[in-house]
Scaffold this active site. Structure first.
Site, PDB file in Angstrom:
ATOM      1  CE  LYS A   1      -0.755   5.877   7.492  1.00 37.40           C
ATOM      2  NZ  LYS A   1      -0.934   5.125   6.847  1.00 37.40           N
TER       3      LYS A   1
ATOM      4  CG  PHE B   1      -1.275   1.004   0.862  1.00 41.51           C
ATOM      5  CD1 PHE B   1      -3.071   1.249   0.623  1.00 41.51           C
ATOM      6  CD2 PHE B   1      -1.546   2.897   1.840  1.00 41.51           C
ATOM      7  CE1 PHE B   1      -3.927   2.439   0.394  1.00 41.51           C
ATOM      8  CE2 PHE B   1      -2.851   3.920   1.935  1.00 41.51           C
ATOM      9  CZ  PHE B   1      -3.612   3.123   1.476  1.00 41.51           C
TER      10      PHE B   1
ATOM     11  CG  ASP C   1       5.247   3.701   1.510  1.00 41.86           C
ATOM     12  OD1 ASP C   1       5.291   4.159   2.667  1.00 41.86           O
ATOM     13  OD2 ASP C   1       4.336   3.741   1.467  1.00 41.86           O
TER      14      ASP C   1
HETATM   15  C1  LIG Z   1      -1.096   6.157   5.081  1.00 41.31           C
HETATM   16  C2  LIG Z   1      -0.010   5.348   3.921  1.00 41.31           C
HETATM   17  C3  LIG Z   1       0.281   6.419   2.956  1.00 41.31           C
HETATM   18  C4  LIG Z   1      -0.028   6.876   2.620  1.00 41.31           C
HETATM   19  O1  LIG Z   1      -0.511   8.247   3.123  1.00 41.31           O
HETATM   20  P1  LIG Z   1      -1.649   8.754   3.338  1.00 41.31           P
HETATM   21  O2  LIG Z   1      -1.084   9.841   4.067  1.00 41.31           O
HETATM   22  O3  LIG Z   1      -3.174   8.375   4.106  1.00 41.31           O
HETATM   23  O4  LIG Z   1      -1.620   9.886   2.043  1.00 41.31           O
HETATM   24  C5  LIG Z   1       1.236   5.804   1.819  1.00 41.31           C
HETATM   25  N1  LIG Z   1       1.963   4.234   2.467  1.00 41.31           N
HETATM   26  C6  LIG Z   1       1.693   3.592   3.859  1.00 41.31           C
HETATM   27  C7  LIG Z   1       3.202   2.095   3.740  1.00 41.31           C
HETATM   28  C8  LIG Z   1       1.576   4.181   4.274  1.00 41.31           C
HETATM   29  O5  LIG Z   1       0.729   3.035   5.315  1.00 41.31           O
END
Ligand SMILES: *Cc1c(COP(=O)(O)O)cnc(C)c1O
Length: 417
Positions: free
Chosen positions: A271, A158, A242
């Site tokens: 986050k 994700f 990420d």
């Molecule tokens: C939450 C998340 C995103 C996206 O972040 P948003 O602030 O919701 O746009 C991207 N990568 C990972 C691993 C995430 O957990």
């Protein structure tokens, strides 16, 4: 309506019956005016303190999901509240036409915490991923290698919901209906030979989460990140991390990659960074500094003084209270507790897994996950689901006593289900 709720923000179960009507009214407002792209239960959160949350009916919950791994310091942490208030009373936003002081201090802190060379700010995780993808493509463009554009990413990954982030996301439930999504090859997570097979001269980057978060809290197998680093180097491609969910201490290291001693060319953060205030960033290595010259990328709000002051306060408290080390020791405690819960409910829980304060109970395929989540909430604990697992992503400030209390509630909920 709003001020009425704030004014009689309930503080105990004594006023529960009276305020139920308030909550119902608010839910009606939601149904009549909010775009229905989420599926909330009929609960309106009005107040928080530490790891406790209260809804508009006066009901108290133990928050073990922290706004999806966001509320690093819990709710209403006095240091964060005062940093935001103080900055707001000075200057909130000037745009990137000029520097602002908290942003410069934050950038320097992030360089030193990530070991990377420069920081590019955004307002969210998906924007950080977009920026990182643009960074990778343009890096090769300025070197005259415009045919290097493809990204190797992972099944079940994700990375966000905007078009570029969605293209690298490896789960049909997020992608369906938005195609064609181009320029990405997905391979199985943890499979080094599949990565090698996908490499070709058109690959600009490999993008990976050190622990797949939304995918169900699946840690990369030991050695996998190092193998990706070696593979990227062999093929002249970049390695992008990420760390939107894993970063800022949650795994017991500032970055999930640092647990494996692997240095990616860039990482995306968001986050947990602002402790609830929206902010994201890409930290990029030396090699990427020339990729996005002035004018090639930007964002009006990115790196604003208010968000930066919030993130600085979060980093200060993390450092002063040893919360990164704490995530490791508390995480071991949580993991131990989850192993015990799993062993008491063998027909419902397949296993438990995770790292630090990002853990999960993996539900058996025939268990109705939403029902379990509801039952846990009825016991007074708030969690989220991720890839068929009950995910625990509490504030880094959580206490062992709160973890134990939460585990007991989850245990009771599973027994009742
Ligand atoms: C939450 C998340 C995103 C996206 O972040 P948003 O602030 O919701 O746009 C991207 N990568 C990972 C691993 C995430 O957990």
């Amino acid at each position: 309506m709003k001020s009425a709720v704030a004014a009689d923000a309930p503080s105990g179960i004594g006023c529960a019956r009276m305020s139920n009507a308030v909550q119902e009214k608010l839910v009606e407002l939601a149904k009549a005016s909010l775009y229905p792209n989420y599926a909330q239960p009929p609960i309106v959160i009005v107040r928080g303190r530490g790891c406790d949350l209260w809804d508009a009916s006066g009901r108290q919950y133990l928050d073990l999901f922290a706004g999806i791994a966001v509320n690093t310091l819990g709710h209403a942490h006095p240091r964060l509240v005062s940093a935001i208030a103080t900055q707001a009373a000075s200057v909130m936003h000037v745009s990137n036409y000029y520097y602002n002081e908290p942003n410069l201090r934050l950038a320097a802190r992030l360089c030193s915490l990530t070991g990377l060379a420069r920081v590019l700010f955004s307002n969210s995780g998906t924007e950080a991923i977009e920026a990182m993808l643009k960074l990778a493509r343009r890096h090769f463009y300025v070197r005259g290698e415009q045919d290097r554009y493809r990204v190797v990413a992972f099944d079940n990954a994700f990375h966000g919901r905007t078009m570029g982030s969605l293209a690298v996301t490896g789960q049909p439930k997020y992608r369906d209906g938005f195609g064609p999504l181009l320029g990405v090859t997905h391979v199985p997570f943890g499979d080094v030979s599949a990565v090698r097979a996908a490499m070709a001269p058109d690959v600009a980057a490999i993008l990976v989460e050190p622990i797949q978060g939304e995918g169900g809290v699946i840690p990369a197998p030991p050695g996998f990140l190092a193998a990706l680093r070696a593979t990227a180097d062999e093929h002249g491609a970049l390695l992008l991390g990420d760390e939107v969910q894993t970063g800022v201490g949650r795994t017991g290291a500032f970055l999930g990659f640092q647990r494996e001693g692997v240095v990616p060319d860039a990482v995306a953060l968001a986050k947990a960074m602002g402790g609830g205030f929206p902010i994201g960033a890409v930290a990029a290595g030396e090699i990427l500094i020339g990729a996005l010259p002035p004018g090639s990328h930007g964002s009006t709000f990115a790196g604003n003084a208010l968000a930066s002051a919030a993130a600085l306060a979060v980093l200060d408290v993390i450092e002063e209270e040893g919360l990164v080390e704490g995530a490791r020791t508390k995480g071991e405690h949580l993991a131990q507790g989850l192993t015990e819960v799993a062993s008491r409910h063998p027909t419902k829980i397949v296993t438990s897994r995770g790292v630090g304060l990002l853990q999960a109970l993996v539900l058996a395929p025939d268990v109705a996950a939403a029902k379990v989540l509801g039952a846990v909430r009825e016991e007074g604990v708030l969690l989220t689901l991720a890839g068929g697992a009950l995910r625990f992503s509490p504030a880094l400030t959580i206490t062992l006593e709160e973890l134990d209390r939460g585990l007991a509630c989850v245990d009771r909920a599973l027994a009742k289900c």
